[in-house]
Design a protein around this motif. Structure first.
Motif, PDB file in Angstrom:
ATOM      1  N   GLY A 134      24.145  21.835 -46.219  1.00  0.00           N
ATOM      2  CA  GLY A 134      24.376  20.483 -45.727  1.00  0.00           C
ATOM      3  C   GLY A 134      25.265  20.422 -44.509  1.00  0.00           C
ATOM      4  O   GLY A 134      25.774  19.352 -44.154  1.00  0.00           O
ATOM      5  N   LYS A 135      25.454  21.561 -43.808  1.00  0.00           N
ATOM      6  CA  LYS A 135      26.343  21.614 -42.655  1.00  0.00           C
ATOM      7  C   LYS A 135      25.585  21.947 -41.366  1.00  0.00           C
ATOM      8  O   LYS A 135      26.189  22.370 -40.382  1.00  0.00           O
ATOM      9  CB  LYS A 135      27.434  22.661 -42.881  1.00  0.00           C
ATOM     10  N   GLY A 136      24.284  21.757 -41.379  1.00  0.00           N
ATOM     11  CA  GLY A 136      23.498  22.068 -40.198  1.00  0.00           C
ATOM     12  C   GLY A 136      23.364  20.873 -39.281  1.00  0.00           C
ATOM     13  O   GLY A 136      24.016  19.837 -39.463  1.00  0.00           O
ATOM     14  N   ILE A 137      22.521  21.019 -38.280  1.00  0.00           N
ATOM     15  CA  ILE A 137      22.144  19.909 -37.425  1.00  0.00           C
ATOM     16  C   ILE A 137      20.681  20.089 -37.082  1.00  0.00           C
ATOM     17  O   ILE A 137      20.197  21.214 -36.914  1.00  0.00           O
ATOM     18  CB  ILE A 137      23.013  19.829 -36.153  1.00  0.00           C
ATOM     19  N   THR A 138      19.954  18.968 -37.028  1.00  0.00           N
ATOM     20  CA  THR A 138      18.529  18.988 -36.756  1.00  0.00           C
ATOM     21  C   THR A 138      18.232  18.120 -35.549  1.00  0.00           C
ATOM     22  O   THR A 138      18.807  17.040 -35.396  1.00  0.00           O
ATOM     23  CB  THR A 138      17.737  18.455 -37.960  1.00  0.00           C
ATOM     24  N   VAL A 139      17.344  18.592 -34.690  1.00  0.00           N
ATOM     25  CA  VAL A 139      16.854  17.793 -33.567  1.00  0.00           C
ATOM     26  C   VAL A 139      15.372  17.535 -33.807  1.00  0.00           C
ATOM     27  O   VAL A 139      14.636  18.445 -34.194  1.00  0.00           O
ATOM     28  CB  VAL A 139      17.080  18.499 -32.231  1.00  0.00           C
ATOM     29  N   ALA A 140      14.946  16.284 -33.597  1.00  0.00           N
ATOM     30  CA  ALA A 140      13.561  15.912 -33.879  1.00  0.00           C
ATOM     31  C   ALA A 140      12.961  15.134 -32.716  1.00  0.00           C
ATOM     32  O   ALA A 140      13.675  14.452 -31.968  1.00  0.00           O
ATOM     33  CB  ALA A 140      13.488  15.084 -35.163  1.00  0.00           C
ATOM     34  N   VAL A 141      11.650  15.242 -32.594  1.00  0.00           N
ATOM     35  CA  VAL A 141      10.898  14.469 -31.606  1.00  0.00           C
ATOM     36  C   VAL A 141       9.608  14.020 -32.282  1.00  0.00           C
ATOM     37  O   VAL A 141       9.041  14.737 -33.101  1.00  0.00           O
ATOM     38  CB  VAL A 141      10.610  15.315 -30.342  1.00  0.00           C
ATOM     39  N   ALA A 142       9.160  12.804 -31.954  1.00  0.00           N
ATOM     40  CA  ALA A 142       8.026  12.256 -32.703  1.00  0.00           C
ATOM     41  C   ALA A 142       6.898  11.720 -31.833  1.00  0.00           C
ATOM     42  O   ALA A 142       5.871  11.319 -32.368  1.00  0.00           O
ATOM     43  CB  ALA A 142       8.517  11.144 -33.631  1.00  0.00           C
ATOM     44  N   SER A 143       7.050  11.682 -30.549  1.00  0.00           N
ATOM     45  CA  SER A 143       6.054  11.148 -29.615  1.00  0.00           C
ATOM     46  C   SER A 143       5.532   9.787 -30.097  1.00  0.00           C
ATOM     47  O   SER A 143       6.246   8.809 -30.093  1.00  0.00           O
ATOM     48  CB  SER A 143       4.917  12.149 -29.380  1.00  0.00           C
ATOM     49  N   ASP A 144       4.283   9.738 -30.603  1.00  0.00           N
ATOM     50  CA  ASP A 144       3.688   8.444 -30.950  1.00  0.00           C
ATOM     51  C   ASP A 144       3.685   8.159 -32.454  1.00  0.00           C
ATOM     52  O   ASP A 144       2.951   7.289 -32.920  1.00  0.00           O
ATOM     53  CB  ASP A 144       2.252   8.364 -30.428  1.00  0.00           C
ATOM     54  N   ALA A 145       4.506   8.859 -33.236  1.00  0.00           N
ATOM     55  CA  ALA A 145       4.555   8.600 -34.675  1.00  0.00           C
ATOM     56  C   ALA A 145       5.142   7.225 -34.940  1.00  0.00           C
ATOM     57  O   ALA A 145       6.086   6.797 -34.262  1.00  0.00           O
ATOM     58  CB  ALA A 145       5.387   9.661 -35.378  1.00  0.00           C
ATOM     59  N   PRO A 146       4.615   6.479 -35.921  1.00  0.00           N
ATOM     60  CA  PRO A 146       5.137   5.149 -36.243  1.00  0.00           C
ATOM     61  C   PRO A 146       6.599   5.197 -36.686  1.00  0.00           C
ATOM     62  O   PRO A 146       7.084   6.233 -37.163  1.00  0.00           O
ATOM     63  CB  PRO A 146       4.235   4.685 -37.396  1.00  0.00           C
ATOM     64  N   ALA A 147       7.280   4.067 -36.559  1.00  0.00           N
ATOM     65  CA  ALA A 147       8.696   3.984 -36.923  1.00  0.00           C
ATOM     66  C   ALA A 147       8.919   4.340 -38.390  1.00  0.00           C
ATOM     67  O   ALA A 147       9.922   4.970 -38.738  1.00  0.00           O
ATOM     68  CB  ALA A 147       9.232   2.585 -36.624  1.00  0.00           C
ATOM     69  N   ALA A 148       7.984   3.944 -39.265  1.00  0.00           N
ATOM     70  CA  ALA A 148       8.142   4.248 -40.692  1.00  0.00           C
ATOM     71  C   ALA A 148       8.115   5.747 -40.948  1.00  0.00           C
ATOM     72  O   ALA A 148       8.841   6.264 -41.803  1.00  0.00           O
ATOM     73  CB  ALA A 148       7.042   3.562 -41.500  1.00  0.00           C
TER      74      ALA A 148
END
Length: 278
Positions: A134-148
């Motif tokens: 629980g001490k990591g960090i994540t970077v994410a990208v979603a382009s055209d994925a819906p908000a939900a």
């Protein structure tokens, strides 16, 4: 499109170190994923997978078949990059059209994911190994994925630590090189510090303990302080003192070494992706 936050089967494909760390986090956090709705797809030969299945009484299968895929709402891909070419088209054929896909595969771009999986909502993410506690960090990208889909992905990913979102996927190679691979740089620095202490005459066990606890303590101080790393460094560096003598040596080479290391990891990330991450 169905709401991925509603109850449905979550499938984790790949239960190695990272996949098992994420799944353990989901099951520790009440409401993240119901154990009865989590399916592990993995040959089950590694210890991380065995421990995960035994600890939580999860269902595991070696591969996902069409019948099992019918009620899947979310798929988390945590396999090695080299396994995706064979796996991707198979999933593209059997997954429901509205199933959300979260990929933590290093180097595999959204374009390449969509080429194999079809026009499904996709989130690409890069956690790092401290996510296991629980001490990591994540970077994410979603382009055209819906908000939900983004909200649900963040709920699943944040069990490993904070989640940062980026809008330009071209930055994922640098993210992988910095935070994804970064824990190994720190571990290697501890090795080097311990080796230097041993070379100066300290018993090896003591040198290793001093190096380890020094890095742990410095990281905790960094986490608790509002000061920047540069400010903290200056605060413990007396002009003409021992720390200054050491830093004079490190500053002549370490910045360039680190830049070269991160650049090499970024290039390899793009090579693994096979399409330069674009």
């Amino acid at each position: 499109m169905s709401d991925p936050a509603k109850p449905g089967r979550t499938v984790l494909i790949g239960a190695g170190r990272m996949g098992a760390a994420l799944a353990s986090g989901w099951l520790r956090k009440r409401g993240a994923v119901d154990p009865e709705n989590l399916l592990i797809v993995d040959p089950g030969r590694n210890e991380h997978c065995k421990e995960l299945v035994a600890k939580f009484g999860l269902k595991r299968v070696p591969e996902l078949g069409p019948r099992m895929a019918k009620d899947v709402s979310t798929v988390v891909l945590a396999v090695k990059p080299q396994q995706f070419d064979e796996l991707g088209p198979h999933l593209g054929e059997i997954l429901p059209q509205d199933a959300a896909v979260i990929s933590v595969i290093a180097g595999i771009s959204i374009r390449r994911l969509k080429s194999a999986l079809g026009d499904r909502p996709i989130v690409r993410a890069m956690p790092n190994t401290p996510a296991a506690i629980g001490k990591g960090i994540t970077v994410a990208v979603a382009s055209d994925a819906p908000a939900a889909v983004k909200r649900h992905a963040e709920k699943l990913l944040k069990v490993g630590g904070p989640v940062e979102w980026i809008s330009d996927e071209r930055h994922m190679g640098a993210v992988t090189a910095l935070s994804g691979s970064g824990p190994a740089y720190v571990f290697f620095m501890v090795e080097a510090m311990a080796g230097a202490g041993f070379a100066e005459g300290l018993p090896r066990e003591l040198a290793e303990r001093l190096a380890r606890e020094t890095v742990i303590g410095a990281a905790a101080l960094l986490a608790e302080s509002s000061q920047s790393p540069a400010e903290l460094r200056r605060a413990v560096t007396s002009p003409g003192g021992t720390t200054q003598a050491a830093l004079d040596v490190l500053m002549t080479g370490l910045p360039d070494l680190m830049r070269n290391a991160v650049a090499a990891a970024e290039r390899q990330s793009r090579r693994l992706g096979g399409d330069n991450g674009r």
